[in-house]
Design a protein around this motif. Structure first.
Motif, PDB file in Angstrom:
ATOM      1  N   TYR A 190      -3.620 -33.475 -35.312  1.00 31.88           N
ATOM      2  CA  TYR A 190      -3.058 -33.668 -36.648  1.00 31.88           C
ATOM      3  C   TYR A 190      -1.819 -32.793 -36.795  1.00 31.88           C
ATOM      4  O   TYR A 190      -1.792 -31.650 -36.323  1.00 31.88           O
ATOM      5  CB  TYR A 190      -4.065 -33.296 -37.729  1.00 31.88           C
ATOM      6  CG  TYR A 190      -5.151 -34.326 -37.950  1.00 31.88           C
ATOM      7  CD1 TYR A 190      -4.946 -35.408 -38.802  1.00 31.88           C
ATOM      8  CD2 TYR A 190      -6.374 -34.230 -37.299  1.00 31.88           C
ATOM      9  CE1 TYR A 190      -5.934 -36.360 -39.004  1.00 31.88           C
ATOM     10  CE2 TYR A 190      -7.371 -35.179 -37.492  1.00 31.88           C
ATOM     11  CZ  TYR A 190      -7.138 -36.235 -38.351  1.00 31.88           C
ATOM     12  OH  TYR A 190      -8.114 -37.170 -38.547  1.00 31.88           O
ATOM     13  N   LEU A 197       0.730 -35.317 -44.533  1.00 32.12           N
ATOM     14  CA  LEU A 197       0.401 -35.671 -43.156  1.00 32.12           C
ATOM     15  C   LEU A 197       1.578 -36.399 -42.510  1.00 32.12           C
ATOM     16  O   LEU A 197       2.035 -37.422 -43.018  1.00 32.12           O
ATOM     17  CB  LEU A 197      -0.853 -36.552 -43.136  1.00 32.12           C
ATOM     18  CG  LEU A 197      -1.358 -37.032 -41.782  1.00 32.12           C
ATOM     19  CD1 LEU A 197      -1.706 -35.849 -40.890  1.00 32.12           C
ATOM     20  CD2 LEU A 197      -2.574 -37.931 -41.955  1.00 32.12           C
ATOM     21  N   VAL A 200      -0.810 -38.327 -36.683  1.00 37.24           N
ATOM     22  CA  VAL A 200      -2.191 -38.223 -36.215  1.00 37.24           C
ATOM     23  C   VAL A 200      -2.302 -39.039 -34.936  1.00 37.24           C
ATOM     24  O   VAL A 200      -1.847 -40.181 -34.868  1.00 37.24           O
ATOM     25  CB  VAL A 200      -3.193 -38.709 -37.287  1.00 37.24           C
ATOM     26  CG1 VAL A 200      -2.890 -40.135 -37.725  1.00 37.24           C
ATOM     27  CG2 VAL A 200      -4.618 -38.603 -36.788  1.00 37.24           C
ATOM     28  N   ILE A 354      -7.698 -31.129 -43.006  1.00 34.41           N
ATOM     29  CA  ILE A 354      -8.431 -31.869 -41.983  1.00 34.41           C
ATOM     30  C   ILE A 354      -9.817 -32.242 -42.490  1.00 34.41           C
ATOM     31  O   ILE A 354     -10.325 -33.346 -42.225  1.00 34.41           O
ATOM     32  CB  ILE A 354      -8.504 -31.061 -40.677  1.00 34.41           C
ATOM     33  CG1 ILE A 354      -7.106 -30.979 -40.035  1.00 34.41           C
ATOM     34  CG2 ILE A 354      -9.489 -31.674 -39.703  1.00 34.41           C
ATOM     35  CD1 ILE A 354      -7.059 -30.200 -38.746  1.00 34.41           C
ATOM     36  N   GLN A 357      -9.810 -35.409 -44.273  1.00 33.21           N
ATOM     37  CA  GLN A 357      -9.821 -36.619 -43.453  1.00 33.21           C
ATOM     38  C   GLN A 357     -11.254 -37.105 -43.233  1.00 33.21           C
ATOM     39  O   GLN A 357     -11.513 -38.310 -43.174  1.00 33.21           O
ATOM     40  CB  GLN A 357      -9.155 -36.363 -42.097  1.00 33.21           C
ATOM     41  CG  GLN A 357      -7.779 -35.749 -42.152  1.00 33.21           C
ATOM     42  CD  GLN A 357      -6.809 -36.519 -43.010  1.00 33.21           C
ATOM     43  OE1 GLN A 357      -6.616 -37.713 -42.821  1.00 33.21           O
ATOM     44  NE2 GLN A 357      -6.185 -35.841 -43.959  1.00 33.21           N
ATOM     45  N   ALA A 362     -12.631 -40.415 -41.312  1.00 31.80           N
ATOM     46  CA  ALA A 362     -11.867 -40.440 -40.066  1.00 31.80           C
ATOM     47  C   ALA A 362     -12.773 -40.383 -38.850  1.00 31.80           C
ATOM     48  O   ALA A 362     -12.306 -40.590 -37.722  1.00 31.80           O
ATOM     49  CB  ALA A 362     -10.884 -39.271 -40.036  1.00 31.80           C
ATOM     50  N   SER A 380      -7.589 -44.046 -42.296  1.00 29.23           N
ATOM     51  CA  SER A 380      -8.017 -42.840 -43.011  1.00 29.23           C
ATOM     52  C   SER A 380      -6.820 -41.975 -43.376  1.00 29.23           C
ATOM     53  O   SER A 380      -6.745 -41.432 -44.480  1.00 29.23           O
ATOM     54  CB  SER A 380      -9.001 -42.042 -42.150  1.00 29.23           C
ATOM     55  OG  SER A 380     -10.183 -42.771 -41.920  1.00 29.23           O
ATOM     56  N   ALA A 381      -5.870 -41.853 -42.443  1.00 29.79           N
ATOM     57  CA  ALA A 381      -4.670 -41.056 -42.706  1.00 29.79           C
ATOM     58  C   ALA A 381      -3.835 -41.666 -43.827  1.00 29.79           C
ATOM     59  O   ALA A 381      -3.287 -40.944 -44.678  1.00 29.79           O
ATOM     60  CB  ALA A 381      -3.835 -40.935 -41.430  1.00 29.79           C
ATOM     61  N   TYR A 384      -5.467 -41.043 -47.104  1.00 34.96           N
ATOM     62  CA  TYR A 384      -5.166 -39.668 -47.507  1.00 34.96           C
ATOM     63  C   TYR A 384      -3.751 -39.569 -48.067  1.00 34.96           C
ATOM     64  O   TYR A 384      -3.515 -38.905 -49.095  1.00 34.96           O
ATOM     65  CB  TYR A 384      -5.311 -38.717 -46.317  1.00 34.96           C
ATOM     66  CG  TYR A 384      -4.781 -37.336 -46.615  1.00 34.96           C
ATOM     67  CD1 TYR A 384      -5.556 -36.404 -47.305  1.00 34.96           C
ATOM     68  CD2 TYR A 384      -3.487 -36.967 -46.247  1.00 34.96           C
ATOM     69  CE1 TYR A 384      -5.055 -35.148 -47.616  1.00 34.96           C
ATOM     70  CE2 TYR A 384      -2.986 -35.717 -46.551  1.00 34.96           C
ATOM     71  CZ  TYR A 384      -3.778 -34.820 -47.235  1.00 34.96           C
ATOM     72  OH  TYR A 384      -3.272 -33.576 -47.554  1.00 34.96           O
TER      73      TYR A 384
END
Length: 449
Positions: A190, A197, A200, A354, A357, A362, A380-381, A384
């Protein structure tokens, strides 16, 4: 399961009143507050551009569910707490999810679990899996969203790098046992800048924690400097990323770094005097004692040059606790104690990001292809990124300005809502008992201004 035609349910009486229930309220959603995520998406344009990262090879006349609708359905679903594709077998008839997904006819069903599964199983078969994605395009999109979040270029960008474990319980591809985590796992990388973010990357766990990080960093640095030529960039990470290849690249490309340095006999001998001083102070005061010092250091074989090392000589109740960092930052700009306590220790906040996530599932990497598991990691990223945009744009200065994803989901998104659809409008009748109406109003006004 047996079909039940019972319409009313009689429960234990409340004093003299009968208590009865029935599924008669109409089309009610439990996620009324997620409409705010839709407004946040309109602000940053995430889903509109994400569609361009996919290639749809289906016959145009046979398409029932557009790629953009399926992406929105999946990402909003993750943000709202629905981790499995199976959940969408019920969500496909939810009119609020249809609204979030951009479905023109809210009476039509959304994509079911099988259709969404074919979206995620990239290229598994030519006949059934006809939607592909570009990892490079999604990577660029994440950095673009970060760049666009700044009206003016910042003077400095601190990039935090870290790896975490994603435990595996099946026989996924490139599955290896990791001794430190004592499990079979993946080891994704990450990269954050503050709360945002930027990258990833899914990786197997049979390699060094820093493996592939230079490729990701060089890509992000190039994209940042294309837009912001004069920005100063600092890499920050723990000792797992303290590698000659990365430090030498930083020095050659005017990128500063601050990495943890694993202790060894040579560096520990260098601070023996400071450690003895800390021990005496600990014994006399009865409290933990620490002193900071710095020196130049070069390994016997792996480093190409001497570098500045800052040491924390600390003595605790349980004994010695020395810590070391290596940096390209000068002592004039960052004295030893400030460098360690104010700059290096601040990277601990990335661990909270993290953890978020995992609140966005994640760890649901159970497909039989690395590309498909990478796509799930992207979903998932991106969920977020959407929640972080809502927090950054509309919750700043409020009690929830630093609330984590699961808190926002519980307190802001989970609002019982009756959805009524007519020819002219969609009306969401939210619960009158919702306790945070004023904060909801604030968020709405900020996003709509």
């Amino acid at each position: 399961m047996t079909e039940c035609s019972q319409e009313t349910f009689g429960f234990t009486a409340h004093f003299s009143r009968r208590v009865e229930a029935g599924f008669t309220a109409g089309r009610i959603s439990s996620d009324g507050g997620a409409i705010l995520l839709r407004e946040a998406d309109r602000k940053i344009g995430l889903l509109r551009r994400l569609e361009g990262c996919f290639r749809d090879r289906r016959h145009p006349k046979r398409i029932v569910h557009r790629v953009r609708e399926m992406l929105a359905q999946r990402i909003f679903g993750i943000a709202m707490g629905y981790e499995d594709l199976n959940d969408h077998e019920q969500l496909r008839t939810d009119p609020l999810v249809a609204l979030l997904s951009g479905k023109s006819d809210l009476e039509e069903d959304l994509a079911g679990k099988s259709t969404l599964n074919r979206l995620e199983l990239v290229g598994r078969s030519e006949r059934y899996h006809k939607i592909d994605y570009s990892a490079e395009a999604i990577d660029r999109l994440l950095v673009d969203l970060y760049l666009e979040s700044h009206p003016q270029p910042p003077e400095e960008v601190v990039l935090d790098l870290d790896a975490t474990d994603i435990p595996l319980y099946g026989h996924q591809p490139e599955r290896f046992f990791h001794g430190y985590y004592d499990s079979y796992c993946y080891l994704p990388l990450y990269i954050f800048a503050g709360d945002q973010l930027l990258g990833v990357r899914l990786r197997p766990s049979n390699q060094d924690a820093s493996a592939g990080s230079l490729t990701e960093v060089s890509r992000i640095v190039e994209q940042l400097r294309t837009r912001w030529p004069g920005v100063r960039i600092v890499l920050r990470a723990d000792s797992g990323f303290c590698r000659e290849e990365i430090m030498a690249w930083c020095e050659a490309h005017q990128v500063d770094y601050l990495f943890g340095l694993a202790r060894n006999e040579r560096v520990c001998r260098t601070i023996e005097a400071s450690m003895e001083q800390a021990r005496r102070l600990r014994e006399s005061s009865g409290k933990p004692a620490r002193f900071f010092t710095e020196f130049t250091y070069r390994t016997l074989s792996t480093w190409s040059r001497e570098r500045r090392v800052v040491a924390k000589a600390e003595y605790l109740e349980r004994g010695e606790n020395p810590r070391f960092v290596v940096t390209s930052l000068s002592s004039e700009e960052w004295p030893a104690q400030d460098l360690y306590e104010k700059l290096y220790c601040a990277r601990g906040d990335m661990e909270n990001r993290i953890k978020e996530q995992l609140h966005l599932f994640a760890d649901r990497l159970s497909t039989a292809q690395m590309a498909s598991n990478q796509l799930r990691l992207y979903f998932s990223a991106l969920a977020y990124t959407l929640v972080e945009a809502l927090r950054r744009l509309a919750l700043r200065g409020t009690d929830w300005a630093e609330a984590q994803v699961d808190t926002l989901r519980l307190k802001l998104f989970k609002i019982g809502t009756l959805v009524r659809v007519s020819v002219r409008r969609v009306f969401l009748s939210m619960s009158s008992a919702y306790p945070w109406k004023s904060l909801f109003t604030h968020v709405f006004r900020v996003l709509r201004c």
